[in-house]
Scaffold this motif. Structure first.
Motif, PDB file in Angstrom:
ATOM      1  N   LYS A  96       0.832  -1.203   0.000  1.00  0.00           N
ATOM      2  CA  LYS A  96       0.000   0.000   0.000  1.00  0.00           C
ATOM      3  C   LYS A  96       0.864   1.250   0.000  1.00  0.00           C
ATOM      4  O   LYS A  96       0.553   2.233  -0.676  1.00  0.00           O
ATOM      5  N   GLY A  97       1.954   1.224   0.763  1.00  0.00           N
ATOM      6  CA  GLY A  97       2.868   2.364   0.778  1.00  0.00           C
ATOM      7  C   GLY A  97       3.529   2.583  -0.577  1.00  0.00           C
ATOM      8  O   GLY A  97       3.658   3.717  -1.041  1.00  0.00           O
ATOM      9  N   LEU A  98       3.938   1.488  -1.227  1.00  0.00           N
ATOM     10  CA  LEU A  98       4.542   1.612  -2.558  1.00  0.00           C
ATOM     11  C   LEU A  98       3.520   2.088  -3.584  1.00  0.00           C
ATOM     12  O   LEU A  98       3.844   2.881  -4.465  1.00  0.00           O
ATOM     13  N   LYS A  99       2.279   1.617  -3.456  1.00  0.00           N
ATOM     14  CA  LYS A  99       1.235   2.047  -4.389  1.00  0.00           C
ATOM     15  C   LYS A  99       0.942   3.536  -4.225  1.00  0.00           C
ATOM     16  O   LYS A  99       0.743   4.246  -5.202  1.00  0.00           O
ATOM     17  N   SER A 100       0.961   4.013  -2.968  1.00  0.00           N
ATOM     18  CA  SER A 100       0.706   5.438  -2.755  1.00  0.00           C
ATOM     19  C   SER A 100       1.883   6.293  -3.218  1.00  0.00           C
ATOM     20  O   SER A 100       1.696   7.448  -3.586  1.00  0.00           O
ATOM     21  N   ALA A 101       3.078   5.733  -3.224  1.00  0.00           N
ATOM     22  CA  ALA A 101       4.260   6.475  -3.677  1.00  0.00           C
ATOM     23  C   ALA A 101       4.520   6.285  -5.170  1.00  0.00           C
ATOM     24  O   ALA A 101       5.459   6.879  -5.706  1.00  0.00           O
ATOM     25  N   ALA A 102       3.699   5.498  -5.855  1.00  0.00           N
ATOM     26  CA  ALA A 102       3.945   5.190  -7.264  1.00  0.00           C
ATOM     27  C   ALA A 102       3.918   6.438  -8.148  1.00  0.00           C
ATOM     28  O   ALA A 102       4.714   6.552  -9.083  1.00  0.00           O
ATOM     29  N   GLY A 103       3.037   7.377  -7.861  1.00  0.00           N
ATOM     30  CA  GLY A 103       2.984   8.605  -8.661  1.00  0.00           C
ATOM     31  C   GLY A 103       4.258   9.417  -8.535  1.00  0.00           C
ATOM     32  O   GLY A 103       4.804   9.898  -9.535  1.00  0.00           O
ATOM     33  N   TYR A 104       4.732   9.573  -7.306  1.00  0.00           N
ATOM     34  CA  TYR A 104       5.994  10.293  -7.072  1.00  0.00           C
ATOM     35  C   TYR A 104       7.147   9.572  -7.761  1.00  0.00           C
ATOM     36  O   TYR A 104       7.979  10.198  -8.435  1.00  0.00           O
ATOM     37  N   LEU A 105       7.211   8.240  -7.591  1.00  0.00           N
ATOM     38  CA  LEU A 105       8.301   7.469  -8.187  1.00  0.00           C
ATOM     39  C   LEU A 105       8.254   7.539  -9.715  1.00  0.00           C
ATOM     40  O   LEU A 105       9.293   7.655 -10.367  1.00  0.00           O
ATOM     41  N   ARG A 106       7.062   7.508 -10.284  1.00  0.00           N
ATOM     42  CA  ARG A 106       6.923   7.593 -11.738  1.00  0.00           C
ATOM     43  C   ARG A 106       7.376   8.957 -12.247  1.00  0.00           C
ATOM     44  O   ARG A 106       8.064   9.059 -13.265  1.00  0.00           O
ATOM     45  N   HIS A 107       7.007  10.009 -11.524  1.00  0.00           N
ATOM     46  CA  HIS A 107       7.419  11.365 -11.917  1.00  0.00           C
ATOM     47  C   HIS A 107       8.942  11.495 -11.877  1.00  0.00           C
ATOM     48  O   HIS A 107       9.558  12.014 -12.828  1.00  0.00           O
ATOM     49  N   GLU A 108       9.549  11.048 -10.792  1.00  0.00           N
ATOM     50  CA  GLU A 108      11.007  11.133 -10.675  1.00  0.00           C
ATOM     51  C   GLU A 108      11.707  10.244 -11.698  1.00  0.00           C
ATOM     52  O   GLU A 108      12.745  10.603 -12.232  1.00  0.00           O
ATOM     53  N   LEU A 109      11.131   9.070 -11.952  1.00  0.00           N
ATOM     54  CA  LEU A 109      11.700   8.161 -12.944  1.00  0.00           C
ATOM     55  C   LEU A 109      11.653   8.784 -14.338  1.00  0.00           C
ATOM     56  O   LEU A 109      12.605   8.668 -15.112  1.00  0.00           O
ATOM     57  N   GLY A 110      10.560   9.490 -14.630  1.00  0.00           N
ATOM     58  CA  GLY A 110      10.433  10.157 -15.923  1.00  0.00           C
ATOM     59  C   GLY A 110      11.478  11.240 -16.132  1.00  0.00           C
ATOM     60  O   GLY A 110      11.924  11.464 -17.258  1.00  0.00           O
ATOM     61  N   SER A 111      11.886  11.894 -15.058  1.00  0.00           N
ATOM     62  CA  SER A 111      12.916  12.925 -15.203  1.00  0.00           C
ATOM     63  C   SER A 111      14.316  12.330 -15.304  1.00  0.00           C
ATOM     64  O   SER A 111      15.224  12.986 -15.804  1.00  0.00           O
ATOM     65  N   ARG A 112      14.495  11.099 -14.869  1.00  0.00           N
ATOM     66  CA  ARG A 112      15.820  10.475 -14.898  1.00  0.00           C
ATOM     67  C   ARG A 112      16.051   9.601 -16.119  1.00  0.00           C
ATOM     68  O   ARG A 112      17.198   9.388 -16.524  1.00  0.00           O
TER      69      ARG A 112
END
Length: 129
Positions: free
Chosen positions: A65-81
């Protein structure tokens, strides 16, 4: 699309997400020692299945659940990298293969000979030199 390219993208996503997981502030994620064991991206690069192994984690459902809630943040940061046209949507799954392997290794280390006549046999790795 070439499977070699997908493999390179999977490796790059795994490397970048491993670094990004340290920046997540959610206590459900930071309380466990996480390892990304495998990344599987679809051929159209829309979805990425992230397999995570957690050590010292009493609540794996809370971790997901914690990873699912952080998925948007992780996707955004991944897109910039990572320079891709589409940043894949991240889907997290628990991978129990490391814990299962440790369990099998523990069982193998505690095997007793079935035949009592073989009890005195010492394997080379068990010898004390």
């Amino acid at each position: 699309m070439s499977s070699n390219r997908i493999g390179r993208i999977n490796d790059e996503i795994q490397k970048e997400l491993s670094a990004l997981l340290r920046t997540v502030k959610d206590p459900r994620v930071t309380d466990c020692m996480l390892t990304i064991t495998h990344v599987d991206t679809t051929s159209d690069l829309r979805y990425a299945r992230i397999y995570v192994s957690a050590l010292n984690c009493p609540d794996e459902k809370g971790l997901l659940k914690g990873l699912k809630s952080a998925a948007g943040y992780l996707r955004h940061e991944l897109g910039s990298r990572i320079d891709l046209r589409y940043t894949p949507e991240l889907q997290f799954f628990v991978d129990n293969s490391i814990a299962y392997g440790a369990h099998i290794l523990d069982m193998l280390n505690h095997v007793k000979p079935a035949d009592p006549r073989n009890a005195d046999i010492v394997l080379p790795e068990d010898r004390e030199d």
